[in-house]
Write a protein that holds these residues in place. Sequence first.
Motif, PDB file in Angstrom:
ATOM      1  N   THR A   1      -5.021   1.762  -4.086  1.00  0.00           N
ATOM      2  CA  THR A   1      -4.223   2.217  -5.223  1.00  0.00           C
ATOM      3  C   THR A   1      -2.991   1.354  -5.484  1.00  0.00           C
ATOM      4  OG1 THR A   1      -3.085   3.740  -3.714  1.00  0.00           O
ATOM      5  CG2 THR A   1      -4.933   4.627  -4.993  1.00  0.00           C
ATOM      6  N   ILE A   2      -2.245   1.019  -4.443  1.00  0.00           N
ATOM      7  CA  ILE A   2      -0.935   0.390  -4.636  1.00  0.00           C
ATOM      8  C   ILE A   2      -1.000  -0.903  -5.451  1.00  0.00           C
ATOM      9  CG2 ILE A   2       1.009  -0.692  -3.437  1.00  0.00           C
ATOM     10  CD1 ILE A   2       0.724   1.398  -1.250  1.00  0.00           C
ATOM     11  N   PRO A   3      -1.952  -1.826  -5.201  1.00  0.00           N
ATOM     12  CA  PRO A   3      -1.991  -3.048  -5.997  1.00  0.00           C
ATOM     13  C   PRO A   3      -2.289  -2.814  -7.479  1.00  0.00           C
ATOM     14  CG  PRO A   3      -3.212  -3.325  -3.960  1.00  0.00           C
ATOM     15  CD  PRO A   3      -2.915  -1.878  -4.084  1.00  0.00           C
ATOM     16  N   LEU A   4      -2.825  -1.649  -7.813  1.00  0.00           N
ATOM     17  CA  LEU A   4      -3.072  -1.313  -9.214  1.00  0.00           C
ATOM     18  C   LEU A   4      -1.887  -0.578  -9.835  1.00  0.00           C
ATOM     19  CD1 LEU A   4      -6.794  -0.109  -9.040  1.00  0.00           C
ATOM     20  CD2 LEU A   4      -5.925  -2.359  -9.730  1.00  0.00           C
ATOM     21  N   GLY A   5      -0.861  -0.327  -9.039  1.00  0.00           N
ATOM     22  CA  GLY A   5       0.295   0.391  -9.561  1.00  0.00           C
ATOM     23  C   GLY A   5       0.117   1.888  -9.569  1.00  0.00           C
ATOM     24  N   ILE A   6      -0.775   2.386  -8.731  1.00  0.00           N
ATOM     25  CA  ILE A   6      -1.062   3.823  -8.648  1.00  0.00           C
ATOM     26  C   ILE A   6      -0.548   4.342  -7.317  1.00  0.00           C
ATOM     27  CG2 ILE A   6      -2.896   5.564  -8.569  1.00  0.00           C
ATOM     28  CD1 ILE A   6      -4.645   3.566 -10.164  1.00  0.00           C
ATOM     29  N   PRO A   7       0.301   5.347  -7.295  1.00  0.00           N
ATOM     30  CA  PRO A   7       0.757   5.898  -6.023  1.00  0.00           C
ATOM     31  C   PRO A   7      -0.411   6.538  -5.265  1.00  0.00           C
ATOM     32  CG  PRO A   7       2.137   6.660  -7.840  1.00  0.00           C
ATOM     33  CD  PRO A   7       0.927   6.019  -8.446  1.00  0.00           C
TER      34      PRO A   7
ATOM     35  N   PRO B   1       2.185  -5.498  -0.505  1.00  0.00           N
ATOM     36  CA  PRO B   1       2.133  -4.396  -1.467  1.00  0.00           C
ATOM     37  C   PRO B   1       3.061  -3.234  -1.128  1.00  0.00           C
ATOM     38  CG  PRO B   1      -0.074  -5.200  -1.041  1.00  0.00           C
ATOM     39  CD  PRO B   1       0.834  -5.885  -0.065  1.00  0.00           C
ATOM     40  N   HIS B   2       3.427  -3.103   0.148  1.00  0.00           N
ATOM     41  CA  HIS B   2       4.341  -2.036   0.544  1.00  0.00           C
ATOM     42  C   HIS B   2       5.795  -2.445   0.353  1.00  0.00           C
ATOM     43  CE1 HIS B   2       1.043   0.284   2.242  1.00  0.00           C
ATOM     44  NE2 HIS B   2       0.628  -0.816   2.859  1.00  0.00           N
ATOM     45  N   ILE B   3       6.030  -3.738   0.029  1.00  0.00           N
ATOM     46  CA  ILE B   3       7.387  -4.255  -0.134  1.00  0.00           C
ATOM     47  C   ILE B   3       7.706  -4.514  -1.602  1.00  0.00           C
ATOM     48  CG2 ILE B   3       8.975  -6.129   0.485  1.00  0.00           C
ATOM     49  CD1 ILE B   3       7.215  -6.589   2.982  1.00  0.00           C
ATOM     50  N   ILE B   4       6.761  -5.117  -2.315  1.00  0.00           N
ATOM     51  CA  ILE B   4       6.962  -5.449  -3.729  1.00  0.00           C
ATOM     52  C   ILE B   4       7.264  -4.181  -4.525  1.00  0.00           C
ATOM     53  CG2 ILE B   4       5.785  -6.334  -5.788  1.00  0.00           C
ATOM     54  CD1 ILE B   4       4.236  -8.219  -3.943  1.00  0.00           C
ATOM     55  N   SER B   5       8.126  -4.316  -5.510  1.00  0.00           N
ATOM     56  CA  SER B   5       8.478  -3.179  -6.351  1.00  0.00           C
ATOM     57  C   SER B   5       7.227  -2.547  -6.965  1.00  0.00           C
ATOM     58  CB  SER B   5       9.407  -3.637  -7.484  1.00  0.00           C
ATOM     59  OG  SER B   5       9.522  -2.642  -8.480  1.00  0.00           O
TER      60      SER B   5
ATOM     61  N   PHE C   1       3.727  -3.823  -9.998  1.00  0.00           N
ATOM     62  CA  PHE C   1       2.283  -3.582 -10.061  1.00  0.00           C
ATOM     63  C   PHE C   1       1.919  -2.811 -11.328  1.00  0.00           C
ATOM     64  CE2 PHE C   1       2.775  -3.940  -5.335  1.00  0.00           C
ATOM     65  CZ  PHE C   1       1.980  -5.072  -5.166  1.00  0.00           C
ATOM     66  N   ARG C   2       2.734  -1.840 -11.714  1.00  0.00           N
ATOM     67  CA  ARG C   2       2.437  -1.081 -12.933  1.00  0.00           C
ATOM     68  C   ARG C   2       2.502  -1.980 -14.163  1.00  0.00           C
ATOM     69  NH1 ARG C   2       4.972   3.196  -9.994  1.00  0.00           N
ATOM     70  NH2 ARG C   2       7.079   2.595 -10.684  1.00  0.00           N
ATOM     71  N   ILE C   3       3.495  -2.855 -14.190  1.00  0.00           N
ATOM     72  CA  ILE C   3       3.603  -3.802 -15.309  1.00  0.00           C
ATOM     73  C   ILE C   3       2.384  -4.702 -15.357  1.00  0.00           C
ATOM     74  CG2 ILE C   3       4.885  -5.816 -16.136  1.00  0.00           C
ATOM     75  CD1 ILE C   3       7.446  -4.379 -15.123  1.00  0.00           C
ATOM     76  N   THR C   4       1.940  -5.173 -14.186  1.00  0.00           N
ATOM     77  CA  THR C   4       0.746  -6.022 -14.127  1.00  0.00           C
ATOM     78  C   THR C   4      -0.472  -5.274 -14.649  1.00  0.00           C
ATOM     79  OG1 THR C   4       1.610  -7.323 -12.283  1.00  0.00           O
ATOM     80  CG2 THR C   4      -0.780  -7.301 -12.562  1.00  0.00           C
ATOM     81  N   SER C   5      -0.633  -4.001 -14.285  1.00  0.00           N
ATOM     82  CA  SER C   5      -1.761  -3.213 -14.774  1.00  0.00           C
ATOM     83  C   SER C   5      -1.704  -3.035 -16.278  1.00  0.00           C
ATOM     84  CB  SER C   5      -1.797  -1.844 -14.089  1.00  0.00           C
ATOM     85  OG  SER C   5      -2.315  -1.950 -12.786  1.00  0.00           O
ATOM     86  N   ARG C   6      -0.510  -2.767 -16.800  1.00  0.00           N
ATOM     87  CA  ARG C   6      -0.395  -2.600 -18.250  1.00  0.00           C
ATOM     88  C   ARG C   6      -0.760  -3.893 -18.972  1.00  0.00           C
ATOM     89  NH1 ARG C   6       4.179   0.849 -16.866  1.00  0.00           N
ATOM     90  NH2 ARG C   6       5.670  -0.871 -17.124  1.00  0.00           N
TER      91      ARG C   6
END
Length: 352
Positions: free
Chosen positions: A168-174, A252-256, A260-265
Amino acid sequence: MSNFINIDGDVNFFYEDSGADGLDPSEYTTIVLIHGLGFNGAVFRKLFPFGPEHNYRIVSLYRRGYAPTSPWTKEEEALFTSSDLKAGKEFLRLAGLQTAKFLLGFAVSREIPRYDKERKTGGILLIGWSLGALYPHAMLAALDGLTTEELGQLESYLHAVVYYDSPTIPLGIPPPSRVQLSQSGTVSEQWASFKKLCTNYYVHPNPYSHDLADLNFKEPDEGRPASLSDLSEDELEQMTSLEMFATHDQSPHIISPEAFRITSRRALFNVEMARYLPNVKVRILCGTEGWGLFMFSVNEMERALKDPSSVFGKDAERAREFKVLRLERGNHFVFWDEPNWALTQFGASLDD
């Protein structure tokens, strides 16, 4: 066979290649696979013998930091070891652009067949597995960073992108609250815990449900041996990197999370970005016998397909077309346990 592709002058990407022997040289399809967390490109070798049956040339890319691919520079490491939003966005854009440039470098230098839309042959199918799904995802979000010439070339080769079992995290999903990966203990203990989670099989009450109660996050199927359980420690060591597991792949646990959400959008839910390579098919897949987190990730992407803003915020809109699919069986290592069947499923997922 194996070789390197050089991009940007000082970055060398290593890859393993099944080659074109036994294939129709004018219309074979090249499958480029990107590995996940802790595992290097050797994890895909079991697919190689089955390539000719499907007219597939299979290429396994080693990500940056996984030797013998070039390591990240200190300046680049500073980007993914920072929680600063700007740094996270810059790193994800860099990762995406380098993925695109590898594809271009390989396609042109190895003179692979271009994609024939009418015959549905040739070209490149890019598959990101597990954490490796981040890289095609980041590429789709960075297409505006390519030149007009590069875009034209990439469009003539790349016809499909598949994410298989993305977390989930790399896609910007908690992740759901019930998923808590242990960050305590030694690196070896953390690795053992992670490997157990992702190599086991799981029975789910209803893998097609969007109800968390129908997904199994804790209890593996003790009646089935875990994937890779037939390997010796020496054999397993050849396809893994504890150093990368403990360092870069924890990024992925460090990056804001917002990066990731911006990248998904940008990748999937932005009308302007969807105008780049509009004919590329995107498929988001999972097996139905793997860890529940991977199915939860697919469920959330399916929810976003119907209502992007409910998952990725008010700026997300229906834009790039994609499909969400669940295999009838298979865990996280379906390509290892059933390599021929997995290749069939990856190809079938592209059917309209």
